[in-house]
Scaffold this motif. Sequence first.
Motif, PDB file in Angstrom:
ATOM      1  N   LYS A 192      -1.976   5.856  -8.719  1.00 30.11           N
ATOM      2  CA  LYS A 192      -0.845   5.984  -7.791  1.00 30.11           C
ATOM      3  C   LYS A 192       0.324   5.112  -8.260  1.00 30.11           C
ATOM      4  N   GLY A 198       0.829  -1.220   0.000  1.00 28.96           N
ATOM      5  CA  GLY A 198       0.000   0.000   0.000  1.00 28.96           C
ATOM      6  C   GLY A 198       0.854   1.257   0.000  1.00 28.96           C
ATOM      7  N   GLU A 234      -3.611  -9.127  -1.451  1.00 30.56           N
ATOM      8  CA  GLU A 234      -4.229 -10.454  -1.276  1.00 30.56           C
ATOM      9  C   GLU A 234      -4.130 -11.270  -2.568  1.00 30.56           C
ATOM     10  N   PHE A 282       5.325   6.229   0.351  1.00 30.16           N
ATOM     11  CA  PHE A 282       5.891   6.182   1.706  1.00 30.16           C
ATOM     12  C   PHE A 282       5.566   4.865   2.381  1.00 30.16           C
ATOM     13  N   SER A 320      -2.712  -0.880  -5.061  1.00 30.05           N
ATOM     14  CA  SER A 320      -3.857  -1.303  -5.881  1.00 30.05           C
ATOM     15  C   SER A 320      -4.434  -0.178  -6.737  1.00 30.05           C
ATOM     16  N   ASP A 321      -4.193   1.070  -6.376  1.00 27.41           N
ATOM     17  CA  ASP A 321      -4.725   2.203  -7.147  1.00 27.41           C
ATOM     18  C   ASP A 321      -3.825   2.440  -8.372  1.00 27.41           C
ATOM     19  N   ARG A 345      -4.036  -5.838  -5.620  1.00 26.93           N
ATOM     20  CA  ARG A 345      -4.208  -5.933  -4.175  1.00 26.93           C
ATOM     21  C   ARG A 345      -3.213  -6.957  -3.616  1.00 26.93           C
ATOM     22  N   ILE A 384       3.608  -2.565  -3.693  1.00 28.27           N
ATOM     23  CA  ILE A 384       2.295  -3.048  -4.133  1.00 28.27           C
ATOM     24  C   ILE A 384       1.279  -1.952  -3.829  1.00 28.27           C
ATOM     25  N   ALA A 432       0.170   3.204   7.343  1.00 22.45           N
ATOM     26  CA  ALA A 432      -1.197   3.723   7.224  1.00 22.45           C
ATOM     27  C   ALA A 432      -2.031   2.911   6.239  1.00 22.45           C
ATOM     28  N   VAL A 433      -1.936   1.577   6.334  1.00 19.64           N
ATOM     29  CA  VAL A 433      -2.666   0.722   5.392  1.00 19.64           C
ATOM     30  C   VAL A 433      -3.792  -0.053   6.080  1.00 19.64           C
TER      31      VAL A 433
HETATM   32  C1  SAM Z   1      -3.751   5.727   3.511  1.00 17.72           C
HETATM   33  S1  SAM Z   1      -2.833   5.262   2.115  1.00 17.72           S
HETATM   34  C2  SAM Z   1      -1.186   5.262   2.746  1.00 17.72           C
HETATM   35  C3  SAM Z   1      -0.181   5.389   1.651  1.00 17.72           C
HETATM   36  C4  SAM Z   1       1.284   5.402   2.102  1.00 17.72           C
HETATM   37  N1  SAM Z   1       1.691   4.120   2.651  1.00 17.72           N
HETATM   38  C5  SAM Z   1       1.543   6.518   3.083  1.00 17.72           C
HETATM   39  O1  SAM Z   1       1.857   6.234   4.246  1.00 17.72           O
HETATM   40  O2  SAM Z   1       1.425   7.696   2.692  1.00 17.72           O
HETATM   41  C6  SAM Z   1      -3.166   3.525   1.920  1.00 17.72           C
HETATM   42  C7  SAM Z   1      -2.793   3.025   0.528  1.00 17.72           C
HETATM   43  O3  SAM Z   1      -2.839   1.601   0.527  1.00 17.72           O
HETATM   44  C8  SAM Z   1      -3.473   1.143  -0.655  1.00 17.72           C
HETATM   45  N2  SAM Z   1      -4.070  -0.146  -0.280  1.00 17.72           N
HETATM   46  C9  SAM Z   1      -5.014  -0.355   0.684  1.00 17.72           C
HETATM   47  N3  SAM Z   1      -5.304  -1.659   0.792  1.00 17.72           N
HETATM   48  C10 SAM Z   1      -4.525  -2.307  -0.134  1.00 17.72           C
HETATM   49  C11 SAM Z   1      -4.371  -3.677  -0.510  1.00 17.72           C
HETATM   50  N4  SAM Z   1      -5.100  -4.624   0.094  1.00 17.72           N
HETATM   51  N5  SAM Z   1      -3.486  -3.984  -1.483  1.00 17.72           N
HETATM   52  C12 SAM Z   1      -2.753  -3.010  -2.094  1.00 17.72           C
HETATM   53  N6  SAM Z   1      -2.866  -1.689  -1.780  1.00 17.72           N
HETATM   54  C13 SAM Z   1      -3.732  -1.337  -0.818  1.00 17.72           C
HETATM   55  C14 SAM Z   1      -4.481   2.232  -1.010  1.00 17.72           C
HETATM   56  O4  SAM Z   1      -4.769   2.261  -2.386  1.00 17.72           O
HETATM   57  C15 SAM Z   1      -3.741   3.500  -0.559  1.00 17.72           C
HETATM   58  O5  SAM Z   1      -3.000   4.070  -1.601  1.00 17.72           O
END
Ligand code: SAM
Length: 201
Positions: free
Chosen positions: A98, A66, A121, A71, A94-95, A119, A92, A135-136
């Motif tokens: 991004k 995520g 998963e 970051f 998913s968006d 994702r 990894i 923050a994921v």
């Molecule tokens: C709140 S953001 C935090 C981004 C970054 N890690 C930061 O600290 O700034 C959470 C990110 O995780 C991605 N994400 C959430 N669940 C995910 C998953 N199961 N697999 C891949 N990406 C995921 C979302 O698309 C989002 O960009």
Amino acid sequence: MTGIDNVSRETLARLERYAALLHKWNPTINLVSRTSLEGLWNRHILDSVQLFDLASHPVGHWLDIGSGGGFPGLVIALMRAERGSPERVTMIESDQRKATFLRTVLRETEQEGAVLSERIEAASPQRANVISARAVADLSTLLEYAERHLAPDGVCLFPKGVTWEKEVKAARKTWSFTLDERKSQTEPGAVILKIGDLSRV
Ligand SMILES: C[S@@+](CC[C@H](N)C(=O)[O-])C[C@H]1O[C@@H](n2cnc3c(N)ncnc32)[C@H](O)[C@@H]1O
């Protein structure tokens, strides 16, 4: 002033290029909140550098789950050339938009790294030596994600806010692990959890 004094001039130049691209793309795809962009160096970049410093280098494969605007995964990838570790970095995210941003920064800074836009998963097992995620999700969910992707001796580095003790307590119901918690240099009350020997209870 960036507040970062333990990286080379070349790394700093790459981080500055990254920061410029983040400012350029952020209004369109909201990589970080507009307010936190003002504190980009301390709040996001330094926060990621401290994760790099907590890993036991040399690291083989570093997986960031995520990654969002990068970051800590992209910062780790930009520090890699200078330190000769990790050997490779995978992000990894998913968006798709991004993920495109992450690839663009790697290209523009001429750095290597893999970006998987799917994702976690659904991703094939990564056998990572270090897994980070910022923050994921809550700790129990992160450990579910990590289980499939961690090499046998791998460790997780998860920054967590003031509720970290509650999350650890909840996770212990399902998981057995070693834990080393380090105070965050950037946020009072926050910690970075270093987790090893992960297995189900
Ligand atoms: C709140 S953001 C935090 C981004 C970054 N890690 C930061 O600290 O700034 C959470 C990110 O995780 C991605 N994400 C959430 N669940 C995910 C998953 N199961 N697999 C891949 N990406 C995921 C979302 O698309 C989002 O960009």
